[in-house]
Write a protein that holds these residues in place. Structure first.
Motif, PDB file in Angstrom:
ATOM      1  N   HIS A 114      37.728  54.696 -89.576  1.00 51.28           N
ATOM      2  CA  HIS A 114      38.697  55.698 -89.122  1.00 51.28           C
ATOM      3  C   HIS A 114      38.837  55.789 -87.604  1.00 51.28           C
ATOM      4  N   ILE A 115      37.910  55.187 -86.886  1.00 51.15           N
ATOM      5  CA  ILE A 115      37.912  55.347 -85.431  1.00 51.15           C
ATOM      6  C   ILE A 115      37.910  53.981 -84.746  1.00 51.15           C
ATOM      7  N   TYR A 116      38.853  53.834 -83.812  1.00 53.02           N
ATOM      8  CA  TYR A 116      38.932  52.655 -82.964  1.00 53.02           C
ATOM      9  C   TYR A 116      38.830  53.121 -81.519  1.00 53.02           C
ATOM     10  N   LEU A 117      38.225  52.324 -80.697  1.00 61.10           N
ATOM     11  CA  LEU A 117      38.032  52.671 -79.300  1.00 61.10           C
ATOM     12  C   LEU A 117      38.805  51.687 -78.428  1.00 61.10           C
ATOM     13  N   SER A 118      39.608  52.194 -77.515  1.00 68.74           N
ATOM     14  CA  SER A 118      40.349  51.362 -76.580  1.00 68.74           C
ATOM     15  C   SER A 118      39.673  51.425 -75.217  1.00 68.74           C
ATOM     16  N   VAL A 119      39.323  50.267 -74.670  1.00 66.30           N
ATOM     17  CA  VAL A 119      38.633  50.202 -73.389  1.00 66.30           C
ATOM     18  C   VAL A 119      39.401  49.264 -72.460  1.00 66.30           C
ATOM     19  N   SER A 120      39.657  49.719 -71.231  1.00 63.03           N
ATOM     20  CA  SER A 120      40.288  48.840 -70.241  1.00 63.03           C
ATOM     21  C   SER A 120      39.317  47.720 -69.893  1.00 63.03           C
ATOM     22  N   THR A 121      39.790  46.489 -70.055  1.00 65.36           N
ATOM     23  CA  THR A 121      38.912  45.341 -69.849  1.00 65.36           C
ATOM     24  C   THR A 121      39.386  44.396 -68.756  1.00 65.36           C
ATOM     25  N   ALA A 122      40.613  44.563 -68.279  1.00 62.94           N
ATOM     26  CA  ALA A 122      41.113  43.717 -67.193  1.00 62.94           C
ATOM     27  C   ALA A 122      42.165  44.485 -66.413  1.00 62.94           C
ATOM     28  N   SER A 123      42.262  44.134 -65.137  1.00 61.95           N
ATOM     29  CA  SER A 123      43.183  44.824 -64.240  1.00 61.95           C
ATOM     30  C   SER A 123      44.046  43.794 -63.508  1.00 61.95           C
ATOM     31  N   PRO A 124      45.387  43.888 -63.650  1.00 60.72           N
ATOM     32  CA  PRO A 124      46.246  42.945 -62.936  1.00 60.72           C
ATOM     33  C   PRO A 124      46.588  43.449 -61.531  1.00 60.72           C
TER      34      PRO A 124
ATOM     35  N   LEU B 241      51.784  34.943 -59.970  1.00 61.25           N
ATOM     36  CA  LEU B 241      52.403  36.234 -60.270  1.00 61.25           C
ATOM     37  C   LEU B 241      51.394  37.368 -60.217  1.00 61.25           C
ATOM     38  N   LEU B 242      50.369  37.276 -61.050  1.00 56.77           N
ATOM     39  CA  LEU B 242      49.358  38.328 -61.150  1.00 56.77           C
ATOM     40  C   LEU B 242      47.969  37.715 -61.265  1.00 56.77           C
ATOM     41  N   GLU B 243      46.998  38.410 -60.706  1.00 60.66           N
ATOM     42  CA  GLU B 243      45.595  38.034 -60.864  1.00 60.66           C
ATOM     43  C   GLU B 243      44.952  39.071 -61.777  1.00 60.66           C
ATOM     44  N   PHE B 244      44.393  38.611 -62.892  1.00 57.51           N
ATOM     45  CA  PHE B 244      43.748  39.497 -63.850  1.00 57.51           C
ATOM     46  C   PHE B 244      42.246  39.487 -63.597  1.00 57.51           C
ATOM     47  N   LYS B 245      41.720  40.627 -63.186  1.00 58.89           N
ATOM     48  CA  LYS B 245      40.303  40.765 -62.877  1.00 58.89           C
ATOM     49  C   LYS B 245      39.629  41.504 -64.022  1.00 58.89           C
ATOM     50  N   THR B 246      38.554  40.910 -64.548  1.00 59.87           N
ATOM     51  CA  THR B 246      37.853  41.516 -65.680  1.00 59.87           C
ATOM     52  C   THR B 246      36.660  42.328 -65.195  1.00 59.87           C
ATOM     53  N   ARG B 247      36.103  43.104 -66.118  1.00 58.47           N
ATOM     54  CA  ARG B 247      34.939  43.940 -65.807  1.00 58.47           C
ATOM     55  C   ARG B 247      33.720  43.119 -65.401  1.00 58.47           C
ATOM     56  N   ASN B 248      33.625  41.886 -65.900  1.00 64.27           N
ATOM     57  CA  ASN B 248      32.460  41.059 -65.585  1.00 64.27           C
ATOM     58  C   ASN B 248      32.640  40.236 -64.313  1.00 64.27           C
ATOM     59  N   GLY B 249      33.722  40.511 -63.561  1.00 66.51           N
ATOM     60  CA  GLY B 249      33.916  39.856 -62.271  1.00 66.51           C
ATOM     61  C   GLY B 249      34.746  38.582 -62.310  1.00 66.51           C
ATOM     62  N   GLN B 250      35.108  38.132 -63.487  1.00 65.32           N
ATOM     63  CA  GLN B 250      35.934  36.931 -63.572  1.00 65.32           C
ATOM     64  C   GLN B 250      37.378  37.289 -63.252  1.00 65.32           C
ATOM     65  N   SER B 251      38.119  36.293 -62.803  1.00 66.94           N
ATOM     66  CA  SER B 251      39.536  36.526 -62.577  1.00 66.94           C
ATOM     67  C   SER B 251      40.323  35.280 -62.969  1.00 66.94           C
ATOM     68  N   GLN B 252      41.575  35.525 -63.303  1.00 66.23           N
ATOM     69  CA  GLN B 252      42.474  34.452 -63.705  1.00 66.23           C
ATOM     70  C   GLN B 252      43.855  34.788 -63.140  1.00 66.23           C
ATOM     71  N   VAL B 253      44.513  33.800 -62.552  1.00 66.57           N
ATOM     72  CA  VAL B 253      45.831  34.010 -61.981  1.00 66.57           C
ATOM     73  C   VAL B 253      46.885  33.475 -62.943  1.00 66.57           C
ATOM     74  N   SER B 254      47.851  34.335 -63.273  1.00 64.76           N
ATOM     75  CA  SER B 254      48.984  33.874 -64.080  1.00 64.76           C
ATOM     76  C   SER B 254      50.054  33.363 -63.120  1.00 64.76           C
ATOM     77  N   LYS B 255      50.706  32.288 -63.528  1.00 58.96           N
ATOM     78  CA  LYS B 255      51.748  31.666 -62.711  1.00 58.96           C
ATOM     79  C   LYS B 255      52.958  31.405 -63.586  1.00 58.96           C
ATOM     80  N   THR B 256      54.091  31.185 -62.930  1.00 55.47           N
ATOM     81  CA  THR B 256      55.249  30.725 -63.682  1.00 55.47           C
ATOM     82  C   THR B 256      54.889  29.377 -64.283  1.00 55.47           C
TER      83      THR B 256
END
Length: 184
Positions: free
Chosen positions: A140-150, A65-80
């Motif tokens: 009081h402060i939280y930081l949201s960072v994009s860490t993976a891209s499908p 379905l989707l391949e999730f690519k992380t900032r460190n170059g790893q990837s994982q494919v989600s499947k049904t």
């Protein structure tokens, strides 16, 4: 709905071991509908702790379905999932999206559209594909960072910043009526 059309409205997607019985009962309830509408308008997303089980009701097992690519170059494919034994839904499937459809709701619509299993109706979705991780700075402060891209596996194609593009752009509030006309 009239004409034996199934309709499921989801305000969020949060699938876990605890919610699986509800998902199974819902899919059993609509199993004999001649067509199914899944309404994801204003669904901000969520996720699944048990894999792509919802998508698995509409596609064969082990479909990438989707391949999730992380900032460190790893990837994982989600499947049904391969473990789903419940009956698949094979009749026509329509998914309604709008600018409030985001994240996991977009992933669901995008994956089924990409696999030519659903017709997307409505308006362009939010374009919120990237997965974020939250980091505590202080009390009081939280930081949201994009860490993976499908993306579609083996490509760079995503819905990030573009949204899921409907197969039929339909004015807000007229989507169900449009689908009913298509089915006549």
């Amino acid at each position: 709905m009239d004409g034996n059309i199934g309709y499921i409205k989801l305000s969020e997607i949060n699938i876990s071991e605890k919610s699986l019985p509800v998902l199974y009962a819902t899919m059993q309830f609509i199993a004999n509908a001649k067509a199914l509408i899944i309404d994801l308008r204003d669904n901000g997303g969520g996720g699944s702790d048990v894999g792509s089980v919802f998508e698995s009701f509409f596609l064969p097992k082990d479909i990438p379905l989707l391949e999730f690519k992380t900032r460190n170059g790893q990837s994982q494919v989600s499947k049904t999932v391969s473990w789903l034994t419940e009956k698949k839904y094979d009749n026509p499937l329509f998914i309604i999206v709008n600018k409030g459809t985001a994240s996991a709701a977009e992933a669901f619509a995008f994956s089924l559209q990409n696999n030519k299993r659903a017709i997307i109706i409505g308006q362009q979705s939010a374009g919120a594909a990237n997965m974020n991780s939250w980091y505590v700075v202080n009390d009081h402060i939280y930081l949201s960072v994009s860490t993976a891209s499908p993306t579609i596996p083996g490509t760079e194609e995503s819905w990030e910043q573009k949204g899921v593009q409907p197969d039929h752009v339909v004015e807000s509030g007229k989507e169900v009526e449009f689908i009913q006309k298509l089915l006549r």
